[in-house]
Motif scaffolding. Structure first.
Motif, PDB file in Angstrom:
ATOM      1  N   ALA B  47      -5.917  -3.834  -7.628  1.00  0.00           N
ATOM      2  CA  ALA B  47      -6.117  -2.967  -6.454  1.00  0.00           C
ATOM      3  C   ALA B  47      -7.586  -2.948  -6.042  1.00  0.00           C
ATOM      4  N   LEU B  48      -8.471  -2.918  -7.037  1.00  0.00           N
ATOM      5  CA  LEU B  48      -9.911  -2.915  -6.740  1.00  0.00           C
ATOM      6  C   LEU B  48     -10.316  -4.207  -6.022  1.00  0.00           C
ATOM      7  N   TYR B  49      -9.803  -5.305  -6.534  1.00  0.00           N
ATOM      8  CA  TYR B  49     -10.137  -6.599  -5.941  1.00  0.00           C
ATOM      9  C   TYR B  49      -9.563  -6.701  -4.523  1.00  0.00           C
ATOM     10  N   PHE B  50      -8.346  -6.175  -4.341  1.00  0.00           N
ATOM     11  CA  PHE B  50      -7.731  -6.151  -3.014  1.00  0.00           C
ATOM     12  C   PHE B  50      -8.573  -5.301  -2.061  1.00  0.00           C
ATOM     13  N   ALA B  51      -9.019  -4.151  -2.561  1.00  0.00           N
ATOM     14  CA  ALA B  51      -9.825  -3.264  -1.709  1.00  0.00           C
ATOM     15  C   ALA B  51     -11.092  -3.974  -1.253  1.00  0.00           C
ATOM     16  N   TYR B  52     -11.714  -4.705  -2.181  1.00  0.00           N
ATOM     17  CA  TYR B  52     -12.928  -5.452  -1.803  1.00  0.00           C
ATOM     18  C   TYR B  52     -12.610  -6.492  -0.724  1.00  0.00           C
ATOM     19  N   ARG B  53     -11.529  -7.243  -0.941  1.00  0.00           N
ATOM     20  CA  ARG B  53     -11.173  -8.288   0.022  1.00  0.00           C
ATOM     21  C   ARG B  53     -10.834  -7.695   1.398  1.00  0.00           C
ATOM     22  N   ALA B  54      -9.991  -6.657   1.383  1.00  0.00           N
ATOM     23  CA  ALA B  54      -9.536  -6.067   2.650  1.00  0.00           C
ATOM     24  C   ALA B  54     -10.706  -5.413   3.385  1.00  0.00           C
ATOM     25  N   LEU B  55     -11.529  -4.696   2.624  1.00  0.00           N
ATOM     26  CA  LEU B  55     -12.666  -4.008   3.242  1.00  0.00           C
ATOM     27  C   LEU B  55     -13.675  -5.029   3.784  1.00  0.00           C
ATOM     28  N   SER B  56     -13.929  -6.073   3.009  1.00  0.00           N
ATOM     29  CA  SER B  56     -14.861  -7.110   3.474  1.00  0.00           C
ATOM     30  C   SER B  56     -14.353  -7.740   4.767  1.00  0.00           C
ATOM     31  N   LEU B 257      -0.118 -16.037   3.243  1.00  0.00           N
ATOM     32  CA  LEU B 257      -0.964 -15.861   4.432  1.00  0.00           C
ATOM     33  C   LEU B 257      -0.265 -16.396   5.680  1.00  0.00           C
ATOM     34  N   ALA B 258       0.420 -17.527   5.526  1.00  0.00           N
ATOM     35  CA  ALA B 258       1.155 -18.074   6.670  1.00  0.00           C
ATOM     36  C   ALA B 258       2.256 -17.110   7.095  1.00  0.00           C
ATOM     37  N   HIS B 283      -2.133  -7.173   5.404  1.00  0.00           N
ATOM     38  CA  HIS B 283      -2.658  -6.680   4.131  1.00  0.00           C
ATOM     39  C   HIS B 283      -1.702  -6.966   2.984  1.00  0.00           C
ATOM     40  N   ALA B 284      -0.415  -7.029   3.289  1.00  0.00           N
ATOM     41  CA  ALA B 284       0.529  -7.446   2.245  1.00  0.00           C
ATOM     42  C   ALA B 284       0.236  -8.885   1.841  1.00  0.00           C
ATOM     43  N   GLY B 285      -0.055  -9.719   2.845  1.00  0.00           N
ATOM     44  CA  GLY B 285      -0.397 -11.118   2.559  1.00  0.00           C
ATOM     45  C   GLY B 285      -1.653 -11.217   1.717  1.00  0.00           C
ATOM     46  N   ILE B 286      -2.660 -10.420   2.087  1.00  0.00           N
ATOM     47  CA  ILE B 286      -3.912 -10.443   1.318  1.00  0.00           C
ATOM     48  C   ILE B 286      -3.664  -9.911  -0.097  1.00  0.00           C
TER      49      ILE B 286
END
Lengths: 374, 314
Positions: B47-56, B257-258, B283-286
């Motif tokens: 979740a932390l890594y997802f938050a970083y990716r999504a926020l970035s 992603l596709a 965001h589900a894809g990410i």
């Protein structure tokens, strides 16, 4: 590769190896184009049409026109991300059969009657074939050929006169943007303002009457004047010979309850109006082109009024059941020659963040970070 | 506690090969059960890594969105007009924005660089968490992450340079070879695509080595040289396992992603609810790609463990 149209025109395409799909597309586009352009500008009078697709390395031979012979170009890989380049080139060169070919104008002195009307005709056929996706359909986006022509046309709009001789253009880029793009955008704008049937009919009349003759600009102006009226002809003349331009803008809006004298007389929908107000609109530039203006009420009701745009600014009255919250000039974007389309609308509480753009851009950024990020 | 059993797992720093920065712990003698690091055991760090990716991604995209809103935000339909049939307004915004485009592109490029650089921190946290079970303390994670940042940064720079060099070399040599052959247009383009594919595979191979080295740098607390060496020896001793573990997850990530793009297209962006749905799909894809990424890092950790065990004769 060969084909024969319903009218008996024998089409032959000469192409290099690997270009079978491109050749088939060129023949199909030509069949469609011959019928469409023939109906609009007079029947194609010859028995043959030869299409030459130059091989790799001879690309400069492509995109040329001669009576009954045209050269095209493009990759063997047609469609997809490559858009409709092959079709566009084919239909452009085909349209030359009429504009400079059958209607034998002076290409050197009046290139806009040659390349300009050809570009207009090319866009007309592409739109007839593919609608709003006349240039490309990529990732669900439909791209119109006139949107592309318009962008260049607006950029170069003040650089030179459209209606000058070819050698008088200082730069080739101006020649391309003005003679091809701005002329096509101009005629399409006149279609949007005065009616497609009228303007297309006028160009068709000009083409038929000028067939196997050497007409000049006055013949086109006369045809437009006769079919679409003095306003259309004057706009055409100004835009072609005097760098005519136009930019509409919403300057503001106001509305108030009751108007101090009880309920208003009634809205455009016939219901009792309790709000009155005004939309302030401006027209900059020398072209006078009437436009529609949409007045949006807070309740979602939309009133459409016609503004003749004779004055450079106007106060358009509003009467409705709710506050006036938004104004849009030319909501259907008929005036493609409008210099700046981003000032054509205003609303209360404008968007600060564009959510759809945020979605697309963040998705792209997410993919980028997935590929390149840690 | 470094070098001793923490949270029921042995600290990989105390590796028998003595390559760790603080090897030689007495705990080495007690041989625990092999670790089974897995992404599903660490939902918090995923979740932390997802938050970083999504926020970035959102931060990178925000300037473009703000700029677009300045141009079309006054329209009653907002930025929906950009996606009308014909794309007249989209082209118009691109035309009007052309002067600002270079600035925005530079800003986004710098932002992407910073996001990638700062992304080394959540990446290191993920690797620390994967390497042990049970609760994590801030001091433990912080200490290990801080010690690993130097090697991670060096590895990042070296990998980027190697990827650029490999891609350039493969592409240039490939195109030169194609140029010397008498190929028709179709054959030339197909062969050109094959060259690009080979270049992409070369980049992916360097990416695999890079990730193995990152795991070694954080999990085993090794320096730049030893991390790279461990990655290379692992990839050489288990090339197919490494490639398979990387590529099947990459294929699923691409599919995710596709699918997100496809769902956004299918749903359309005509209303606020549809835009929200498209955001959800995105965001589900990410999230799926992030889970797969963490899963790959766990697999890389297992591969490194296996080669270490093989090297120590276990």
């Amino acid at each position: 590769m060969r084909a024969v149209t319903d009218d008996g025109v024998a089409i032959r395409c000469l192409y290099p190896p690997d270009h079978e799909r491109a050749a088939a597309l060129e023949i199909e586009a030509s069949r469609f184009g011959l019928a469409h352009l023939g109906a609009a500008f007079g029947r194609y009078p010859y028995r043959t049409l030869t299409i030459v697709h130059p091989p790799t390395g001879a690309d400069e031979a492509g995109g040329m026109e001669y009576p009954t012979l045209i050269t095209t170009g493009g990759s063997w890989l047609v469609g997809g991300a490559f858009g409709r380049f092959v079709e566009a080139v084919t239909l452009h060169e085909l349209a030359h059969q009429w504009f400079y070919g059958l209607v034998a104008t002076n290409e050197h002195r009046y290139p806009f009657l040659d390349e300009g009307l050809t570009s207009y005709a090319e866009a007309d056929v592409l739109r007839a074939r593919h609608g709003a996706a006349s240039a490309a359909r990529v990732l669900g986006l439909e791209l119109d050929i006139l949107a592309i022509y318009r962008a260049g046309a607006i950029e170069a709009g003040h650089n030179a006169v459209i209606g000058q001789a070819a050698p008088d253009f200082v730069q080739g880029s101006d020649y391309g943007a003005l003679v091809y793009g701005r002329m096509a955008t101009l005629v399409s704008t006149l279609e949007g303002v005065y009616g497609r049937d009228l303007i297309r009919g006028a160009v068709g009349r000009y083409a038929r009457e000028g067939r196997f003759r050497h007409p000049g600009p006055e013949a086109l102006l006369a045809a437009v004047r006769e079919d679409a009226g003095d306003g259309a002809a004057e706009a055409l003349r100004l835009a072609v010979f005097e760098r005519g331009w136009v930019d509409y803008a919403v300057a503001g809006m106001e509305s108030y309850a009751g108007g101090g004298e009880g309920p208003a007389q009634g809205g455009a929908d016939g219901g009792a109006a309790v709000y009155r107000g005004h939309a302030f609109v401006r027209r900059r530039g020398t072209l006078v082109l009437p436009v529609d203006v949409d007045l949006h009420g807070a309740d979602g009701a939309v009133q459409r009024v016609r503004w003749d745009a004779r004055e450079p600014a106007a106060r358009l009255p509003y009467a409705g059941a709710s506050r006036l919250v938004a104004v849009v000039i030319d909501p259907e974007r008929r005036v493609l020659l409008d210099e700046d389309l981003t000032n054509n609308a205003a609303r209360e509480g404008r968007q600060v963040l564009a959510p759809r753009v945020l979605h697309g851009a963040s998705l792209a950024a997410g993919v980028l970070l997935t590929l390149l990020g840690p | 506690m470094r070098g001793a059993v923490e949270g029921g797992e042995i600290d990989p720093v105390a590796s028998p090969d003595g390559g760790g920065v603080d090897g030689g712990s007495p705990a080495r003698a007690a041989l625990p059960a092999p670790r089974r690091p897995a992404a599903r055991r660490r939902p918090g760090v995923v979740a932390l890594y997802f938050a970083y990716r999504a926020l970035s991604a959102l931060v990178l995209a925000a300037p473009v969105s703000l700029f677009a809103a300045r141009l079309v935000g006054g329209h009653p339909r907002g930025d929906a007009v950009l996606f009308d049939p014909g794309s007249v307004m989209l082209v118009e915004v691109a035309r009007v924005a052309k002067d600002a485009a270079a600035l925005i592109a530079a800003q986004m490029g710098l932002g992407a660089l910073l996001a990638s650089a700062f992304g080394l921190i959540p990446l290191a946290i993920v690797i620390v968490a994967l390497g042990r079970s049970g609760p994590l303390t801030a001091s433990l994670v912080g200490g290990r992450v801080a010690r690993a940042l130097g090697p991670l940064t060096l590895l990042w720079g070296a990998a980027l340079a190697a990827e650029v060099a490999a891609a350039a070399l493969v592409t240039l040599l490939g195109l030169k070879l194609l140029g010397s052959m008498q190929l028709g247009p179709r054959a030339y383009d197909v062969a050109g695509a094959a060259v690009v594919l080979v270049a992409a595979l070369a980049i992916a191979a360097i990416g695999i080595l890079h990730d193995l080295a990152r795991v070694a740098a954080v999990d085993e607390q090794r320096g730049f040289y030893m991390s790279a060496s461990r990655a290379l020896s692992t990839a050489v001793s288990a090339p197919l396992a490494s490639a398979w573990a990387f590529f099947w997850r990459s294929a699923l990530a691409v599919a995710a992603l596709a699918s997100a793009v496809g769902i956004a297209r299918a749903v359309g962006l005509s209303s606020g609810a549809r835009v929200a749905l498209a955001f959800g799909a995105q965001h589900a894809g990410i999230a799926i790609t992030v889970f797969l990424r963490v899963s790959w890092l766990a697999a890389a950790m297992r591969l490194l463990d296996r080669t270490r065990e093989a090297g120590s004769g276990r």
